[in-house]
Each structure stands twice: as structure tokens, then as C-alpha cells.
Design an enzyme around this catalytic site. Structure first.
Site, mmCIF file in Angstrom:
data_model
loop_
_atom_site.group_PDB
_atom_site.id
_atom_site.type_symbol
_atom_site.label_atom_id
_atom_site.label_comp_id
_atom_site.label_asym_id
_atom_site.label_seq_id
_atom_site.Cartn_x
_atom_site.Cartn_y
_atom_site.Cartn_z
ATOM 1 C CB ILE A 23 -0.906 0.034 1.260
ATOM 2 C CG1 ILE A 23 -1.769 -1.211 1.299
ATOM 3 C CG2 ILE A 23 -1.689 1.323 1.351
ATOM 4 C CD1 ILE A 23 -3.202 -1.029 1.011
ATOM 5 C CG ASP A 252 -26.145 -8.437 -44.075
ATOM 6 O OD1 ASP A 252 -25.930 -9.093 -43.045
ATOM 7 O OD2 ASP A 252 -25.247 -7.905 -44.754
ATOM 8 C CE LYS A 274 -36.055 -12.937 -47.338
ATOM 9 N NZ LYS A 274 -35.606 -13.846 -46.304
ATOM 10 N N GLY A 305 -22.191 -9.050 -40.286
ATOM 11 C CA GLY A 305 -21.963 -10.153 -39.352
ATOM 12 C C GLY A 305 -20.491 -10.522 -39.353
ATOM 13 N N GLY A 306 -19.974 -10.930 -38.208
ATOM 14 C CA GLY A 306 -18.584 -11.380 -38.123
ATOM 15 C C GLY A 306 -17.609 -10.269 -38.415
ATOM 16 C CG ASP A 307 -13.167 -9.212 -39.880
ATOM 17 O OD1 ASP A 307 -12.611 -8.626 -38.937
ATOM 18 O OD2 ASP A 307 -12.888 -8.999 -41.078
ATOM 19 C CB THR A 335 -14.294 -14.196 -38.237
ATOM 20 O OG1 THR A 335 -14.920 -14.757 -39.364
ATOM 21 C CG2 THR A 335 -13.274 -15.159 -37.667
ATOM 22 C CB ALA A 336 -18.800 -17.163 -38.159
ATOM 23 C CG MET A 387 -21.559 -18.616 -46.640
ATOM 24 S SD MET A 387 -21.216 -17.439 -47.948
ATOM 25 C CE MET A 387 -19.544 -17.002 -47.596
HETATM 26 N N1 SAH Z 1 -18.087 -12.075 -42.449
HETATM 27 C C1 SAH Z 1 -18.664 -13.184 -41.739
HETATM 28 C C2 SAH Z 1 -18.940 -14.350 -42.642
HETATM 29 C C3 SAH Z 1 -19.994 -14.100 -43.655
HETATM 30 S S1 SAH Z 1 -20.289 -15.480 -44.666
HETATM 31 C C4 SAH Z 1 -17.746 -13.581 -40.582
HETATM 32 O O1 SAH Z 1 -16.607 -13.106 -40.509
HETATM 33 O O2 SAH Z 1 -18.184 -14.372 -39.762
HETATM 34 C C5 SAH Z 1 -21.712 -16.156 -43.915
HETATM 35 C C6 SAH Z 1 -21.385 -17.446 -43.205
HETATM 36 O O3 SAH Z 1 -20.734 -17.165 -41.975
HETATM 37 C C7 SAH Z 1 -22.594 -18.244 -42.804
HETATM 38 O O4 SAH Z 1 -23.086 -18.999 -43.869
HETATM 39 C C8 SAH Z 1 -22.003 -19.117 -41.733
HETATM 40 O O5 SAH Z 1 -21.245 -20.162 -42.278
HETATM 41 C C9 SAH Z 1 -21.046 -18.178 -41.051
HETATM 42 N N2 SAH Z 1 -21.682 -17.519 -39.869
HETATM 43 C C10 SAH Z 1 -21.896 -16.223 -39.682
HETATM 44 N N3 SAH Z 1 -22.438 -16.007 -38.453
HETATM 45 C C11 SAH Z 1 -22.552 -17.196 -37.878
HETATM 46 C C12 SAH Z 1 -23.020 -17.647 -36.613
HETATM 47 N N4 SAH Z 1 -23.478 -16.808 -35.692
HETATM 48 N N5 SAH Z 1 -22.994 -18.974 -36.356
HETATM 49 C C13 SAH Z 1 -22.505 -19.847 -37.241
HETATM 50 N N6 SAH Z 1 -22.053 -19.482 -38.444
HETATM 51 C C14 SAH Z 1 -22.056 -18.181 -38.766
#
Ligand code: SAH
Length: 476
Positions: A23, A252, A274, A305-307, A335-336, A387
Site C-alpha cells: 500500500i 443484413d 431483404k 456479421g462477423g468480420d 469472425t464466425a 456457408m
Molecule cells: N463475415 C462473416 C462471414 C460471412 S459469410 C464472418 O466473418 O463471420 C456467412 C457465413 O458465416 C454463414 O453462412 C455461416 O457459415 C457463417 N456464420 C456467420 N455467423 C454465424 C453464426 N453466428 N454462427 C454460425 N455461423 C455463422
């Protein structure tokens, strides 16, 4: 309020510290950081003092403090954990009117030491009035996550324009708005993202605009932001900040539902996945829309989504922006593959099973599979497929045809990191059947390789699962 919060200038003033344990070292460190001359009294000093010993402003006395040591002291810190010594310090403090703090001995404290969040020159000090220091500390940790690390540098940067702004922005009440705009706006954001040159350029423009008293048409900006796989806890701080700051968001279907409540409430939301007539916007349309919105002066958040740079068409999206000179920022996301791996307890590499990991997409440009099978057949590697759910059977057959064993482990992680995450473990021969039985709909990530076997031995618990289990038990 029981205590008066003040920030004291202690530069070159004398501070006395009684004690040589941790301390005492912490008190010494802070006092030295703030420029004081520190005299420490203790037979021995613990290792925490080691980094301080070279400091010219620290003097170590291997004895107890005597009355003459208190002369001209501004502050006394007691940290010896010895009641007799503490009492003596307090008497000296009273006699010479010196401010005193004895660690954990409330009756000998004129002041208390706050929990500090240091983003110098910005400093946040939190106190619970000595009642519950742990609450102050917990709050500090919360703030730590809220206030960007280079906020202090931003204060220095903007601070250097203070006089100029004061002379140009009048009356005073307008100044506050001007500052807010700088901090929260593109100037602050550019600076925090590391682009100091652009911040400087924008600030110059803001100042010019006042000078000539003309409100030029402002150009907006686009933020290409990775939202991670779905769990909002996996967002980056910068992603969150820009989500709170944008005027319009383009998203998306891959962006998880739990992310949306974190976007600024009054931001316009456009689903580019969509449209009303069920048609998906083409890439060119999305890019054009971003350009158009930015041209209207809007701050456009493109949430992915993801990166954005991993199977996310991030590169294509920014091409048009760059052609049109629209300023943009890119924010990486989890990323996923890595999100799914962590939340399913499957390390992607492991010294015994896989020294490399390959990410592939099962979605070729015209819908056909375009896979370099030979490269996937190498041993000691993990293959992660994006995918791939719709082509699962074709993929499994392809693996087998090219030499993979029937019992090669395969994991499907559906809706990874989200509340409805489902993990299916199988092998090349049975994985498609299992996926059909589970009726998963995606998004799904596929992990192929021996690392999948580790899930069993690691007995992984997805974050929060343990907590809910505990809650159920408590209910019992
Ligand atoms: N840019 C994203 C990938 C986009 S391609 C990333 O970096 O994650 C879309 C694919 O990512 C989907 O078809 C699936 O295979 C995967 N994906 C994205 N989110 C997901 C999740 N929450 N759970 C499982 N797979 C996921």
C-alpha cells in the site's frame, strides 16, 4: 456529500509515507506520478518499491519518522499497519495541520484516496466516501471499458486548439456545442481510430467554416463495422461507439438480433438483406446507397456479421466509396469461426492435433463449389467451412472421395454465440443425417478435424450457461 473532491497540485511538495509494504508503494507511486517529493520511512521496502527506487524524488529513510521529519509536509500517508505509529502520525498531523490518510483507519483520515481511472490529462476519481471501496473499484472497471484508451490523447489534441476556438466561437454558449460536435463527431472519431492527420484536417475545416461564417455542405462518412457472430458482448468498443453515433444503419440477416438494441434509437434502419418485395439488394446497389447517403451528409453504418473482411465482401463494399472519395473507417469484428470455436469449446489449433487452420467458403461465385481438395487433405490441419450448410452432403462426399476417413470428426455450430446456439458433433459419414434430424437452419459454421474431439475432454461450458445453472440451483 461527506468529502470535498479536489485535484491537488503536489508538484515539488513534500509527502511523508510511513511503511514499506504494497500500500505504501502504491501511495508513493501516485505521489511521484503527480510530481511530489516522497520520503518513505521503513526498515525495509517490499519488491513493489523496486520500480520506484531510481526516482530522484524518492528518499528512503531506514527508520521511524521523527517530529522534525514532518516539517513542511503537505500530506502524510500511514501504511505501516501499526496502531502506535498511526497514532503518532495523527498527532503530528494535528499539531502541524497536515492532511493525513492512514490506510484502512478511518478515524485517522482527513481525506480518502479515490479509485482512479487515468487517461491523463483526463482523470476520473471515484469515491464511496470510505464506505465501500470495492463498489468504487467496480465502477472504475466499468468506466474503464466505456472510455476509449486514447481519450486522454484526444483531450491533449483538442486542448491544443482551445485558445483558437475560444477566440473564434462566440458567444460562449455556442462554444459548448462546438466542442461537443468535435468530440462526438468526425474529428473525435477520426482521432480515436488513429487517423490524426484526418482529424487535424477536419478540425481545420470546422474552424474555417466559422471564420468565413458559411455552412458548407458537409460530407458524411461510412463505417464498415464487424458486428461479430451474434453475442453483443463480442462487439468491439469502437463498433459500439459508432453504432451509437451513426445516422443510418444498413444491415443484413447475419447481424444477430441482440445487436440491434445497441444501435442509436433514432438512427434510420435499412435492411439491405431483404427488401419489401423479397428481393435481396445487389452488391452494387448497396455500395451506391452508401455513397448516396454519405453525400447527403449522413454518418452511415454498414453493419456486417462477423468480420467485414472475411467472406464479407468488405473489399467490394469499399471500392465504390474510395472511387467517390467518401471517407470511411473499417472496424474488425470477431469472425464466425473463432466465435463458434470458443463457444463450442473446440480449439482451432492444438499442438497434438492441428498446427494449421484453413478457412474456406463453400459458396463459389456462381453457386458452384470451388474447392482445392488437395490442400484440404493435408494432415494435422483444421478446416473451417463458411456457408456450407446447404451443401453439407456434397462437401462430406467430396472429403471422402478425396481420401478423408469416414470417421473424420466434424462439428456443426449453428447460430454460434447466440442464445439458440446448437452444436452437432459427428463424422464425415453421419454428419448430414444428424444435421437433418436436428433441423438446423443456419447460419452454421462447419469445423473438420481431430480438434473436434477436444470438445468432449474440455467439458466446455458456454459463457452464461454456468450462471443459469447456478440460478436454477439457487431456486431449488
Ligand atoms: N463475415 C462473416 C462471414 C460471412 S459469410 C464472418 O466473418 O463471420 C456467412 C457465413 O458465416 C454463414 O453462412 C455461416 O457459415 C457463417 N456464420 C456467420 N455467423 C454465424 C453464426 N453466428 N454462427 C454460425 N455461423 C455463422
Amino acid at each position: 456529500m461527506d468529502f470535498l473532491p479536489i485535484f491537488l497540485n503536489i508538484k515539488n511538495r513534500k509527502i511523508l509515507i510511513d511503511g514499506g509494504k504494497m500500500i505504501a508503494a502504491r501511495r508513493a507511486q501516485r505521489a511521484l506520478d503527480a510530481g511530489a517529493n516522497v520520503n518513505v520511512f521503513s526498515e525495509q521496502l517490499c519488491d513493489d518499491f523496486l520500480p520506484l527506487l531510481d526516482n530522484q524524488r524518492l528518499t528512503h529513510f531506514k527508520r521511524l519518522p521523527k517530529e522534525e521529519d514532518f516539517k513542511d509536509c503537505l500530506i502524510i500517508y500511514g501504511a505501516s499497519e501499526d496502531e502506535k505509529r498511526d497514532k503518532f502520525l495523527y498527532e503530528m498531523a494535528q499539531k502541524y495541520s497536515i492532511l493525513i490518510n492512514v490506510a484502512d483507519v478511518y478515524k485517522y483520515c482527513d481525506f480518502i484516496t479515490p479509485s482512479i481511472l487515468d487517461r491523463s490529462p483526463l482523470v476520473v476519481a471515484i469515491s464511496s466516501g470510505g464506505k465501500a471501496p470495492i463498489i468504487a473499484r467496480t465502477l472504475r472497471v466499468k468506466l474503464e471499458t466505456l472510455i476509449p484508451h486514447n481519450y486522454g490523447r484526444l483531450a491533449n489534441f483538442l486542448g491544443s486548439f482551445r485558445q483558437e476556438i475560444a477566440s473564434k466561437v462566440k458567444p460562449t454558449k455556442n462554444r459548448r456545442f462546438f466542442w461537443e460536435k468535435l468530440i462526438e463527431g468526425t474529428v473525435g472519431n477520426s482521432f480515436l481510430s488513429g487517423n490524426v492527420d484526418r482529424a487535424q484536417e477536419l478540425l481545420g475545416k470546422e474552424l474555417d467554416a466559422i471564420e468565413f461564417n458559411k455552412n458548407k455542405q458537409k460530407t458524411g462518412e461510412v463505417y464498415l463495422v464487424g458486428a461479430g457472430p451474434g453475442d453483443p458482448d463480442l462487439l468491439t468498443f469502437r463498433a459500439l461507439r459508432l453504432m451509437q453515433y451513426c445516422d443510418v444503419v444498413l444491415y443484413d440477416r447475419l447481424v444477430g438480433d441482440e445487436i440491434f438494441p445497441l444501435i442509436r434509437r433514432d438512427a434510420e434502419r435499412i435492411n439491405v438483406g431483404k427488401r419489401a418485395n423479397n428481393h435481396t439488394m445487389a452488391q452494387e446497389e448497396i455500395s451506391q446507397l452508401m455513397v448516396d447517403l454519405a453525400r447527403q451528409g449522413k454518418r452511415v453504418l454498414r453493419l456486417k456479421g462477423g468480420d467485414p473482411f472475411l467472406f464479407g465482401r468488405g473489399g467490394e463494399e469499399i471500392e465504390l466509396l474510395s472511387e467517390n472519395n467518401i471517407p470511411f473507417q473499417i472496424v474488425p469484428g470477431i469472425t464466425a469461426a473463432t466465435g463458434a470455436a470458443s463457444y463450442a469449446g473446440i480449439p482451432l489449433t492444438h499442438r497434438d492435433y492441428a498446427q494449421s487452420c484453413t478457412f474456406i467458403t463453400a459458396h463459389g461465385k456462381d453457386g458452384a463449389l470451388d474447392i482445392d481438395w488437395d490442400s484440404l487433405m493435408r494432415s494435422n490441419q483444421t478446416v473451417v467451412i463458411y456457408m456450407g450448410l446447404n451443401n453439407l452432403q456434397t462437401l462430406a462426399s467430396g472429403f471422402i472421395k478425396h481420401g478423408a476417413k469416414l470417421n473424420t470428426p466434424v462439428a456443426l455450430i449453428d447460430n454460434a454465440t447466440r442464445k439458440n446456439q446448437t452444436v452437432i458433433i459427428g463424422n464425415m459419414e453421419n454428419i448430414n443425417q444428424k444435421a437433418m434430424e436436428a433441423n438446423i437452419k443456419g447460419p452454421t459454421i462447419i469445423i473438420v478435424g481431430d480438434v473436434v474431439k477436444l470438445r468432449e475432454s474440455l467439458k466446455w461450458i458456454k459463457p452464461y450457461e454456468e450462471e443459469s445453472e447456478m440460478i436454477i440451483k439457487a431456486g431449488d
